[in-house]
Enzyme design. Structure first.
Site, mmCIF file in Angstrom:
data_model
loop_
_atom_site.group_PDB
_atom_site.id
_atom_site.type_symbol
_atom_site.label_atom_id
_atom_site.label_comp_id
_atom_site.label_asym_id
_atom_site.label_seq_id
_atom_site.Cartn_x
_atom_site.Cartn_y
_atom_site.Cartn_z
ATOM 1 N N ASP A 151 0.878 -1.159 0.000
ATOM 2 C CA ASP A 151 0.000 0.000 0.000
ATOM 3 C C ASP A 151 0.923 1.219 0.000
ATOM 4 O O ASP A 151 2.125 1.092 0.234
ATOM 5 C CB ASP A 151 -0.852 -0.057 1.283
ATOM 6 C CG ASP A 151 -1.933 1.018 1.383
ATOM 7 O OD1 ASP A 151 -2.118 1.774 0.410
ATOM 8 O OD2 ASP A 151 -2.572 1.098 2.445
ATOM 9 N N HIS A 152 0.386 2.382 -0.274
ATOM 10 C CA HIS A 152 1.161 3.616 -0.118
ATOM 11 C C HIS A 152 1.040 4.070 1.330
ATOM 12 O O HIS A 152 -0.006 4.593 1.729
ATOM 13 C CB HIS A 152 0.616 4.713 -1.042
ATOM 14 C CG HIS A 152 0.845 4.460 -2.496
ATOM 15 N ND1 HIS A 152 -0.126 4.696 -3.459
ATOM 16 C CD2 HIS A 152 1.922 4.009 -3.171
ATOM 17 C CE1 HIS A 152 0.354 4.398 -4.648
ATOM 18 N NE2 HIS A 152 1.598 3.968 -4.497
ATOM 19 N N TRP A 331 -5.570 3.429 1.310
ATOM 20 C CA TRP A 331 -6.595 2.621 0.631
ATOM 21 C C TRP A 331 -6.147 2.266 -0.792
ATOM 22 O O TRP A 331 -6.951 2.234 -1.723
ATOM 23 C CB TRP A 331 -7.952 3.331 0.645
ATOM 24 C CG TRP A 331 -8.497 3.521 2.017
ATOM 25 C CD1 TRP A 331 -9.039 2.567 2.832
ATOM 26 C CD2 TRP A 331 -8.535 4.737 2.766
ATOM 27 N NE1 TRP A 331 -9.408 3.127 4.039
ATOM 28 C CE2 TRP A 331 -9.111 4.445 4.038
ATOM 29 C CE3 TRP A 331 -8.143 6.049 2.513
ATOM 30 C CZ2 TRP A 331 -9.315 5.403 5.017
ATOM 31 C CZ3 TRP A 331 -8.332 6.999 3.494
ATOM 32 C CH2 TRP A 331 -8.919 6.679 4.726
ATOM 33 N N HIS A 332 -4.854 1.999 -0.943
ATOM 34 C CA HIS A 332 -4.283 1.612 -2.235
ATOM 35 C C HIS A 332 -3.687 0.209 -2.166
ATOM 36 O O HIS A 332 -2.664 -0.069 -2.775
ATOM 37 C CB HIS A 332 -3.190 2.607 -2.659
ATOM 38 C CG HIS A 332 -3.707 3.952 -3.016
ATOM 39 N ND1 HIS A 332 -2.887 5.025 -3.294
ATOM 40 C CD2 HIS A 332 -4.977 4.432 -3.135
ATOM 41 C CE1 HIS A 332 -3.613 6.091 -3.573
ATOM 42 N NE2 HIS A 332 -4.889 5.754 -3.477
ATOM 43 N N VAL A 333 -4.310 -0.686 -1.431
ATOM 44 C CA VAL A 333 -3.773 -2.032 -1.254
ATOM 45 C C VAL A 333 -3.753 -2.773 -2.594
ATOM 46 O O VAL A 333 -4.718 -2.725 -3.364
ATOM 47 C CB VAL A 333 -4.613 -2.815 -0.233
ATOM 48 C CG1 VAL A 333 -4.145 -4.261 -0.136
ATOM 49 C CG2 VAL A 333 -4.530 -2.141 1.133
#
Length: 399
Positions: A151-152, A331-333
């Site tokens: 994720d980021h 929320w970039h998984v």
């Protein structure tokens, strides 16, 4: 089919941020989807006239009346049904009943990076020792399922604003709420037409880094953490904004696995943020960049004070402690069913689940590494490419 809106000259905060970044030495970039994505830019949104141009709007809605499409709502998939090692159907719960649908050709799993690996494990595809622990018969051993999660990682610096022009004001001041509501209803514009950010600057975290690996981003609200959206959740009672920090190419990797054989139970997620010290160093460089930008004349006119971590927090050790205490998801998984040819790959380059037949995964879980961008558009691109693969495969089978 996906609409795109450019937020150029959106509001005073976004303008001050872009101008302040330029004053701090960063180049302006009129289109970060052009030749280079570095520099200071207003954000581009997947919206049309203030509304989200989602895949449901852009792709599904126009196809709703096709004879060969049936959409089941209020239905939760519980597992893929196998005959040996061939996927032949999907089991789901709807209205308190467990039902099945059968597939003549193949099944496409597009449940996302959290649910797709969970469903594979519930269906008997994954690490045998984990499946045996929960009494799930092993269909195929695939050790990469649920691994490679990344994720980021995201931390932030927050400020009190000199003007009532933030989302904090919309949520807590009736006149501002009325103003922004009319702006949205009449023109599809204003703070109600955006998500949580308006402008960003993409840069190298340190000299010699071979790619742009750091982003700082203006967000016109502030609170105790990323989840603060109401006063009860910790939204600041004053006009406030956040400048977020993202590591775009994180080295840390986490895991996601089932915690129960019950398909309605959430999986156990360990994002393992900042396990690699290099990721924390990237975020530290971002916090320092923010403090440089906010000293610019353009930004100073909108700042009352820094509220988190606060001007008293200085020095690398203190800032690193703050970063480790506050880093959260963007929320970039991605990556939990990664594509590849190595032993830990879950899908092959055609997005077919390795070792079984009749099953593909097409969502952001297949990304071997995380894109520097937000993951929405790359996921749509992967879906477009996956669709081409399915159609070509069907045409070849017909021949």
């Amino acid at each position: 089919p996906v609409g795109v809106t450019d937020l150029k000259n959106f509001d005073a905060l976004a303008d001050a941020f872009v101008d302040g970044c330029h004053e701090a030495g960063y180049e302006r970039n009129a289109d970060y989807n052009g030749g280079s994505y570095g520099g200071a830019s207003y954000l581009q949104y997947s919206t049309r006239r203030g509304f989200r141009s989602s895949t449901a709007v852009a792709y599904l809605k126009p196809a709703r009346n096709r004879w060969n499409l049936r959409v089941l709502t209020d239905a939760e998939v519980t597992r893929v049904v196998f005959d040996g090692t061939r996927a032949v159907g999907v089991e789901y719960r709807r209205g308190g009943k467990t039902e099945q649908v059968r597939a003549r050709r193949e099944i496409v799993l597009s449940a996302g990076p959290i649910q797709s690996p969970k469903l594979l494990e519930l269906s008997g595809v994954g690490q045998p020792e984990l499946l045996s622990k929960f009494g799930i018969p092993v269909v195929h051993s695939l050790p990469g399922v649920g691994e490679n999660l990344h994720d980021h990682p995201n931390t932030r610096v927050t400020y009190e604003c000199t003007q009532p022009i933030t989302i904090n004001d919309v949520l807590q001041r009736p006149l501002v709420k009325l103003r922004e509501g009319l702006k949205f209803l009449l023109f599809g514009k204003g703070l109600l037409s955006i998500c949580s950010a308006t402008a960003h600057t993409v840069m190298q975290s340190h000299p010699g880094v071979n790619q742009l690996d750091l982003k700082i981003q203006m967000q016109p609200f502030s609170g105790r953490d990323r989840y603060a959206r109401t006063p009860e959740d910790g939204l600041d009672p004053f006009s406030g904004f956040t400048i977020g920090v993202m590591a775009l190419q994180p080295k840390s990797r986490g895991t996601l696995h089932i915690a129960s054989p019950d398909p309605l139970q959430h999986p156990r997620i360990d994002p393992n943020y900042l396990a690699d010290p290099a990721d924390a160093q990237v975020l530290l460089a971002g916090v320092k960049a923010i403090r440089t930008v906010t000293k610019s004349p353009a930004m100073q006119k909108l700042i009352v004070r820094e509220t988190r971590p606060g001007p008293e927090v200085t020095g690398d050790d203190a800032l690193m402690h703050y970063i480790r205490e506050t880093t959260q998801t963007t929320w970039h998984v991605v990556g939990t069913c990664k594509m590849g040819r190595d032993d830990m790959a879950v899908v092959d380059p055609q997005l077919r689940v390795r070792g079984v037949d009749g099953l593909r995964v097409i969502d952001s879980s297949i990304f071997p590494t995380i894109p520097s961008s937000n993951t929405n558009a790359p996921t749509i691109a992967a879906a477009e490419k996956g669709t081409d693969m399915i159609l070509k495969g069907a045409a070849a089978a017909a021949d």
